[in-house]
Design a protein around this motif. Sequence first.
Motif, PDB file in Angstrom:
ATOM      1  N   MET A  69       0.848  -1.193   0.000  1.00  0.00           N
ATOM      2  CA  MET A  69       0.000   0.000   0.000  1.00  0.00           C
ATOM      3  C   MET A  69       0.874   1.230   0.000  1.00  0.00           C
ATOM      4  SD  MET A  69      -2.675   1.314   2.922  1.00  0.00           S
ATOM      5  CE  MET A  69      -1.360   1.487   4.114  1.00  0.00           C
ATOM      6  N   THR A  70       0.530   2.220  -0.774  1.00  0.00           N
ATOM      7  CA  THR A  70       1.207   3.501  -0.763  1.00  0.00           C
ATOM      8  C   THR A  70       0.183   4.575  -0.491  1.00  0.00           C
ATOM      9  OG1 THR A  70       0.926   3.720  -3.156  1.00  0.00           O
ATOM     10  CG2 THR A  70       2.981   2.728  -2.382  1.00  0.00           C
ATOM     11  N   GLY A  71       0.613   5.585   0.291  1.00  0.00           N
ATOM     12  CA  GLY A  71      -0.291   6.672   0.600  1.00  0.00           C
ATOM     13  C   GLY A  71      -1.036   6.458   1.898  1.00  0.00           C
ATOM     14  N   ASP A  72      -1.718   7.509   2.300  1.00  0.00           N
ATOM     15  CA  ASP A  72      -2.459   7.480   3.554  1.00  0.00           C
ATOM     16  C   ASP A  72      -3.609   6.469   3.481  1.00  0.00           C
ATOM     17  OD1 ASP A  72      -4.990   8.781   5.090  1.00  0.00           O
ATOM     18  OD2 ASP A  72      -3.127   9.123   6.185  1.00  0.00           O
ATOM     19  N   PRO A  73      -3.718   5.526   4.464  1.00  0.00           N
ATOM     20  CA  PRO A  73      -4.773   4.503   4.386  1.00  0.00           C
ATOM     21  C   PRO A  73      -6.172   5.085   4.438  1.00  0.00           C
ATOM     22  CG  PRO A  73      -3.661   4.447   6.523  1.00  0.00           C
ATOM     23  CD  PRO A  73      -2.851   5.345   5.643  1.00  0.00           C
ATOM     24  N   TYR A  74      -6.352   6.219   5.121  1.00  0.00           N
ATOM     25  CA  TYR A  74      -7.671   6.850   5.156  1.00  0.00           C
ATOM     26  C   TYR A  74      -8.076   7.322   3.760  1.00  0.00           C
ATOM     27  CZ  TYR A  74      -7.165   6.942  10.248  1.00  0.00           C
ATOM     28  OH  TYR A  74      -7.006   6.595  11.575  1.00  0.00           O
ATOM     29  N   GLN A  75      -7.093   7.901   3.027  1.00  0.00           N
ATOM     30  CA  GLN A  75      -7.385   8.359   1.670  1.00  0.00           C
ATOM     31  C   GLN A  75      -7.635   7.183   0.733  1.00  0.00           C
ATOM     32  OE1 GLN A  75      -4.255  10.971   0.380  1.00  0.00           O
ATOM     33  NE2 GLN A  75      -4.603  12.460   2.007  1.00  0.00           N
ATOM     34  N   VAL A  76      -6.897   6.078   0.936  1.00  0.00           N
ATOM     35  CA  VAL A  76      -7.095   4.890   0.104  1.00  0.00           C
ATOM     36  C   VAL A  76      -8.520   4.379   0.234  1.00  0.00           C
ATOM     37  CG1 VAL A  76      -6.431   2.477  -0.210  1.00  0.00           C
ATOM     38  CG2 VAL A  76      -4.667   4.213   0.138  1.00  0.00           C
ATOM     39  N   LEU A  77      -9.058   4.374   1.465  1.00  0.00           N
ATOM     40  CA  LEU A  77     -10.417   3.888   1.700  1.00  0.00           C
ATOM     41  C   LEU A  77     -11.480   4.968   1.483  1.00  0.00           C
ATOM     42  CD1 LEU A  77      -9.802   1.712   4.886  1.00  0.00           C
ATOM     43  CD2 LEU A  77     -10.203   0.908   2.570  1.00  0.00           C
ATOM     44  N   GLY A  78     -11.020   6.229   1.368  1.00  0.00           N
ATOM     45  CA  GLY A  78     -11.973   7.307   1.134  1.00  0.00           C
ATOM     46  C   GLY A  78     -12.777   7.689   2.359  1.00  0.00           C
ATOM     47  N   VAL A  79     -12.160   7.633   3.535  1.00  0.00           N
ATOM     48  CA  VAL A  79     -12.847   7.980   4.772  1.00  0.00           C
ATOM     49  C   VAL A  79     -12.040   9.035   5.517  1.00  0.00           C
ATOM     50  CG1 VAL A  79     -13.926   5.715   4.995  1.00  0.00           C
ATOM     51  CG2 VAL A  79     -11.710   6.116   6.070  1.00  0.00           C
ATOM     52  N   PRO A  80     -12.684   9.849   6.356  1.00  0.00           N
ATOM     53  CA  PRO A  80     -11.940  10.820   7.157  1.00  0.00           C
ATOM     54  C   PRO A  80     -11.215  10.128   8.305  1.00  0.00           C
ATOM     55  CG  PRO A  80     -14.256  10.884   7.734  1.00  0.00           C
ATOM     56  CD  PRO A  80     -14.137   9.967   6.555  1.00  0.00           C
ATOM     57  N   ARG A  81     -10.261  10.819   8.893  1.00  0.00           N
ATOM     58  CA  ARG A  81      -9.490  10.239   9.998  1.00  0.00           C
ATOM     59  C   ARG A  81     -10.360  10.014  11.235  1.00  0.00           C
ATOM     60  NH1 ARG A  81      -3.990  10.669   8.710  1.00  0.00           N
ATOM     61  NH2 ARG A  81      -3.343  10.197  10.840  1.00  0.00           N
ATOM     62  N   THR A  82     -11.519  10.677  11.263  1.00  0.00           N
ATOM     63  CA  THR A  82     -12.427  10.510  12.406  1.00  0.00           C
ATOM     64  C   THR A  82     -13.425   9.376  12.184  1.00  0.00           C
ATOM     65  OG1 THR A  82     -13.880  12.192  11.437  1.00  0.00           O
ATOM     66  CG2 THR A  82     -12.248  12.938  13.053  1.00  0.00           C
TER      67      THR A  82
END
Length: 314
Positions: A1-14
């Motif tokens: 995986m590359t990049g922020d996992p939250y962005q990969v899944l399309g969800v906010p950090r909250t």
Amino acid sequence: MTGDPYQVLGVPRTASAEDIKKAYRRIAKTHHPDLNADPEAVARFKAASAAYDLLKDPEQRRRYDAGEIDEQGQEQVRARYSRAHAGGPFGGGPFGGGPFGGGPGASDPDLGDVFADLFGHRGGARGFGGFGFGGRGGGMDRRGEDLRHALEVDFLTAARGGRMDLMMPDGAKISVTIPKGVRDGQQIRLRGKGGPGLGKGAPGDAYLDITVKPHPVFRREGDDIHVVLPITLDEAVLGGRVEAPTIDGPVSLTIPAGATSGRRLRLRGRGINGGDQHVELRIAMPATVDPQLRAFFETWRKDHGYDPRRGMMG
């Protein structure tokens, strides 16, 4: 995986744990290699699987949010060293205390614990175990990560059991046994099919999240099967024997004379794992009412007409 996992899944950090799971399942349903062979879809699915594996574990997620590990789940070594041993390589750095100098009151750093902590093994013998510098060794052995995948199973395979070919994120193809009666939302565990272990560590397991596709004829309630069976006008009036579908193939069913729509018949043991099948009768009119049928009912109604709605209006 590359990049922020939250962005990969399309969800906010909250996002909640449930929101993260739903986001992963949405991606899996459209980008799983069994459903979409496009290379970009496969890559998206692999990235989503890795992101979900990191964020589904509360402690892993906390450590990622705190900057202690990266998106690969690896320790942030530079940050660790800079916090614990600020300074140059011999003046308070990783080797900056105790016998290497460092001033009054300085104590020996427990280098074995530093390396062990970085690679997930604390305690045991002190020193450099596992790095060839003494100690008891084994510091680099670690079990592989457990992985989670979405698997859509057709209704009859879920009801009767069977086998399905599945492509794993690494491209390997395996044959999976679907147990008889598996339900929507259940998991199937594949031992040793997860991430590879480190050193002598065993591989992790893979967990399949089951989604059962609806069937155009059968509906499941517990271990019982429900079916709506159309019958003709003459079968409803005169009765007779007809074929009724079951999950194991058609069977002969007796229609009682004078049957009405909504009447239920039971086929014992024709459900799942000893459950029953319930057959609801429904009278189906012919596509075209021919003159002979119309003339018969006009004559019949004159002498035998009745009101099935009597009493409904109060």
